[in-house]
Design an enzyme around this catalytic site. Structure first.
Site, PDB file in Angstrom:
ATOM      1  N   ASN A  62       1.199  -0.789  -0.019  1.00  0.00           N
ATOM      2  CA  ASN A  62       0.190   0.075   0.035  1.00  0.00           C
ATOM      3  C   ASN A  62       0.862   1.068   0.569  1.00  0.00           C
ATOM      4  O   ASN A  62       1.946   1.313   0.643  1.00  0.00           O
ATOM      5  CB  ASN A  62      -1.416   0.101   1.254  1.00  0.00           C
ATOM      6  CG  ASN A  62      -0.691  -0.658   2.708  1.00  0.00           C
ATOM      7  OD1 ASN A  62       0.415  -0.756   2.608  1.00  0.00           O
ATOM      8  ND2 ASN A  62      -0.497   0.267   3.578  1.00  0.00           N
ATOM      9  N   GLU A  64       0.717   4.990   0.128  1.00  0.00           N
ATOM     10  CA  GLU A  64      -0.264   6.300   0.980  1.00  0.00           C
ATOM     11  C   GLU A  64      -0.029   7.997   0.581  1.00  0.00           C
ATOM     12  O   GLU A  64       1.501   7.707  -0.157  1.00  0.00           O
ATOM     13  CB  GLU A  64      -0.764   6.102   2.770  1.00  0.00           C
ATOM     14  CG  GLU A  64      -1.129   4.838   2.590  1.00  0.00           C
ATOM     15  CD  GLU A  64      -1.379   4.607   3.954  1.00  0.00           C
ATOM     16  OE1 GLU A  64      -1.608   5.553   5.172  1.00  0.00           O
ATOM     17  OE2 GLU A  64      -2.358   4.060   4.422  1.00  0.00           O
ATOM     18  N   CYS A  73      -4.160   0.771  -2.634  1.00  0.00           N
ATOM     19  CA  CYS A  73      -4.531  -0.273  -1.920  1.00  0.00           C
ATOM     20  C   CYS A  73      -2.659  -0.919  -2.877  1.00  0.00           C
ATOM     21  O   CYS A  73      -3.088  -1.458  -3.159  1.00  0.00           O
ATOM     22  CB  CYS A  73      -5.405  -1.248  -2.251  1.00  0.00           C
ATOM     23  SG  CYS A  73      -6.707  -0.393  -0.757  1.00  0.00           S
ATOM     24  N   GLU A  75      -3.079  -4.351  -2.984  1.00  0.00           N
ATOM     25  CA  GLU A  75      -3.295  -5.625  -4.336  1.00  0.00           C
ATOM     26  C   GLU A  75      -3.503  -4.899  -5.737  1.00  0.00           C
ATOM     27  O   GLU A  75      -3.243  -5.582  -6.323  1.00  0.00           O
ATOM     28  CB  GLU A  75      -4.319  -5.842  -3.936  1.00  0.00           C
ATOM     29  CG  GLU A  75      -5.290  -6.509  -2.303  1.00  0.00           C
ATOM     30  CD  GLU A  75      -5.547  -5.855  -1.113  1.00  0.00           C
ATOM     31  OE1 GLU A  75      -4.740  -4.548  -1.071  1.00  0.00           O
ATOM     32  OE2 GLU A  75      -6.190  -6.275  -0.844  1.00  0.00           O
ATOM     33  N   CYS A 112     -10.087  -4.406   0.168  1.00  0.00           N
ATOM     34  CA  CYS A 112     -11.600  -3.497   0.248  1.00  0.00           C
ATOM     35  C   CYS A 112     -12.697  -3.836  -1.021  1.00  0.00           C
ATOM     36  O   CYS A 112     -12.210  -4.436  -2.540  1.00  0.00           O
ATOM     37  CB  CYS A 112     -10.833  -2.283   0.131  1.00  0.00           C
ATOM     38  SG  CYS A 112     -10.567  -1.862  -1.693  1.00  0.00           S
ATOM     39  N   CYS A 115     -10.913  -3.140  -4.311  1.00  0.00           N
ATOM     40  CA  CYS A 115     -10.007  -4.077  -5.071  1.00  0.00           C
ATOM     41  C   CYS A 115     -10.986  -5.277  -5.551  1.00  0.00           C
ATOM     42  O   CYS A 115      -9.885  -5.560  -6.149  1.00  0.00           O
ATOM     43  CB  CYS A 115      -8.838  -3.654  -4.024  1.00  0.00           C
ATOM     44  SG  CYS A 115      -7.609  -3.488  -3.665  1.00  0.00           S
TER      45      CYS A 115
HETATM   46  N1  THU Z   1      -5.209  -1.574   2.447  1.00  0.00           N
HETATM   47  C1  THU Z   1      -5.043  -2.846   1.141  1.00  0.00           C
HETATM   48  O1  THU Z   1      -3.334  -1.798   1.193  1.00  0.00           O
HETATM   49  N2  THU Z   1      -4.870  -3.058   1.441  1.00  0.00           N
HETATM   50  C2  THU Z   1      -6.500  -4.288   1.977  1.00  0.00           C
HETATM   51  O2  THU Z   1      -6.491  -4.874   1.972  1.00  0.00           O
HETATM   52  C3  THU Z   1      -6.570  -3.061   2.867  1.00  0.00           C
HETATM   53  C4  THU Z   1      -6.332  -2.083   3.244  1.00  0.00           C
HETATM   54  C5  THU Z   1      -4.516  -0.524   3.045  1.00  0.00           C
HETATM   55  C6  THU Z   1      -5.194   1.239   2.295  1.00  0.00           C
HETATM   56  C7  THU Z   1      -4.738   1.853   3.289  1.00  0.00           C
HETATM   57  O3  THU Z   1      -3.209   2.364   3.213  1.00  0.00           O
HETATM   58  C8  THU Z   1      -4.640   1.244   4.874  1.00  0.00           C
HETATM   59  O4  THU Z   1      -4.462  -0.336   4.530  1.00  0.00           O
HETATM   60  C9  THU Z   1      -5.896   1.013   5.618  1.00  0.00           C
HETATM   61  O5  THU Z   1      -6.455   1.027   4.727  1.00  0.00           O
END
Ligand code: THU
Length: 162
Positions: A62, A64, A73, A75, A112, A115
């Protein structure tokens, strides 16, 4: 009015040691990918690893951003990278993991909704199901035999009449 229900079938493993050898190797790749997560705002690092039919492994984590919705994310980082580097190669499996940071953090993780929608598109694009292996690094692991089972009643292109 008729009431309907949908059954979702998935496998549950108590730890990565219970996974078969290829799945465990991919899950370990996701754990390695997690180390590159850039998650200063959520402090929730996520790693993803994709095994392609040609044997390539594509990683994602991930990423940000201070403008929160600009982040992505793990994925989708991995899925988009795979589709960029090997657009014609179907996916065999996708592993996703996190490392719980506090006592209160969940010991499980599932993708999520956004994704899931993206995963579904790759399954459809290649007309091939792929396995989704998901769980915290030290926790129980859930295995879905295809992305579609993660998103029942999904929005499909038929809706657009195409
Ligand atoms: N996130 C992912 O990368 N994958 C998931 O399956 C759930 C959430 C990330 C998004 C964000 O950077 C952090 O987790 C918190 O939501």
């Amino acid at each position: 009015m008729g009431l309907h229900s949908i059954k979702i079938v998935f496998g549950k493993f108590s730890s990565i040691e219970e996974l078969d050898v290829p799945d465990r190797a991919l899950f370990k790749a996701a754990i390695r990918a997690m180390k590159s997560a850039y998650a200063p705002y959520s402090e929730f690092p996520v790693g993803a690893a994709i095994l392609l039919e040609n044997g390539e492994i594509i990683l994602g984590s991930n990423q940000e951003n201070i403008a929160y919705p600009s982040g992505l994310c793990a994925e989708r980082v991995a899925l988009f990278a795979a589709a960029t580097q090997f657009p014609d190669v179907p996916i065999v499996s996708l592993a996703i993991t996190t490392q719980p940071q506090t006592e209160k953090s969940a010991s499980e993780i599932t993708p999520c909704g956004a994704c899931r929608q993206v995963m579904l598109e790759y399954e459809r694009r290649h007309s091939k199901d792929f396995k989704v292996i998901t769980g915290a690094a030290n926790g129980p692991i859930t295995v879905f035999n295809n992305a579609q089972s993660l998103l029942p009643l999904a929005f499909f292109d038929e809706a657009l009449g195409s």
